[in-house]
Design an enzyme around this catalytic site. Sequence first.
Site, PDB file in Angstrom:
ATOM      1  CB  THR A 145     -49.337  12.181  96.637  1.00 38.73           C
ATOM      2  OG1 THR A 145     -48.736  10.896  96.732  1.00 38.73           O
ATOM      3  CG2 THR A 145     -48.383  13.139  95.948  1.00 38.73           C
ATOM      4  CD  GLU A 146     -47.608  17.649  96.789  1.00 30.85           C
ATOM      5  OE1 GLU A 146     -47.900  18.497  97.641  1.00 30.85           O
ATOM      6  OE2 GLU A 146     -46.443  17.457  96.384  1.00 30.85           O
ATOM      7  CG  LEU A 147     -52.380  17.408 102.500  1.00 28.58           C
ATOM      8  CD1 LEU A 147     -52.809  18.630 103.301  1.00 28.58           C
ATOM      9  CD2 LEU A 147     -52.230  16.216 103.433  1.00 28.58           C
TER      10      LEU A 147
END
Length: 467
Positions: A145-147
């Site tokens: 998630t979100e890198l």
Amino acid sequence: MKAICFYFQIHQPFRLKRYRFFDIGNDHYYYDDFANDDIVSRIARNSYIPAAESLLRMIDESKGAFRCAISVTGTALEQFEHYVPEFIDLLKRLAETGKCEFLAETYAHSLSSLADPEEFAAQVKAHDDKIEQLFGVKPKVLRNTELIYCDEMAPHIYSMGYKGVITEGAKHILGWKSPNYVYAAATQPKLKLLLKNSKLSDDISFRFSNPEWDAYPLTADKYIDWIASTPADEQIINLFMNLETFGEMQSRDTGIFQFLEALPRFARERGIDFWTPSEAVQKLKAVGELSVMHPISWADEARDTSAWLGNKLQQEAFDKLYSVAERVRLCDDRRLKQDWNYLQASDHFFYMATKHFADGAVHSHFSPYDTPFQAFTNYMNVLADFIVRVEEQYPLTIDNEELNSLLTTIRNQEREIEQLNKEVSSMRQNLEHYNEEHLLRQKQTETAEKPAPAKKKPGRKPAAKKA
């Protein structure tokens, strides 16, 4: 040889309806179906569908030379199945080309990797299962998630079966190093890291249509020239962005789709390939280890997790949510577990961000609330009702020590059942083998005991008659 690794993110949360304090205990349905339908259908029409059609044309016209990756959350897929099933069909066509890789990630776009490794692994597995069910492929590279990524996560990610993970090429982590190489995780050197080239990615995502930008207008040949001019030994340029960049963040009339579709032609002229993340991980050796002591992400200038957990409102909501994680895992209530998934979406915490509200632009584009405090109040009302339902299954009067003891007993029983199943399977195989050998010996015995057929005695030739 230099290559471009394109990755596109697709995510839509289940947005919450206005949920009042007096609804707690009386209304157990939390979602704004009208808003979800309206937003998902609009973005699909303006962005997702035409962007997917562009990708299919790029693959076809380049005869498979163009390749890319897509990461789409489970919550987005559920809404596409319900509201825009034609987009699911386009994703299936992309999967069938063999040139579009689907990445692993958390099913609900959650922040579970920061709080609960067991929940993180369960969500990633659920997402993998959903991807395999719909598209017939099994993800090989993880996009959290979100890198979000840090050293502590690397051994866990590798133990889950992934050889690579994509994350942000944050300047405070890289220092003098370039993001245009493959790196190895410091705590698990067998796990390879692909780092986003923020400058080149953001040139498309945020600056493409800005007339005040000194490089405006951005054309495909100019962009490919920038990539070709990077040092010769920098082999991989990772361009990571949301798919809604095309048609939503950058509207169709900016020429964004024409720009995208022209990239393969100019890349071919400059001898630049396109690789999927799996191909990059497989083909390139790590130039060294990269240590990330604290979680990074692709959000904001800080590239940390403060967009979701940077203030007391967010932290209180986050801690309250994950305080019941073990109890939710114990229950068999399908609806409760579905709500548990939906309430974990990182978007709910992003809406509470006060620093985004201060600059206005980012917050107002994504948040359905007027203020972060409204987002917090609404979420906490929903969470209060959810926890009441959890308590009906496993009362909060059971302290954590007692609950952990119960969990240990359950897990021990699961291991014992698994071991017994293995023993039963082994015994069945032995029994089948014994039966086969017994039948073979029986046949051999019957053959040996059967009397041999009597041989005919040779007859005498009749004497020749005298003339």
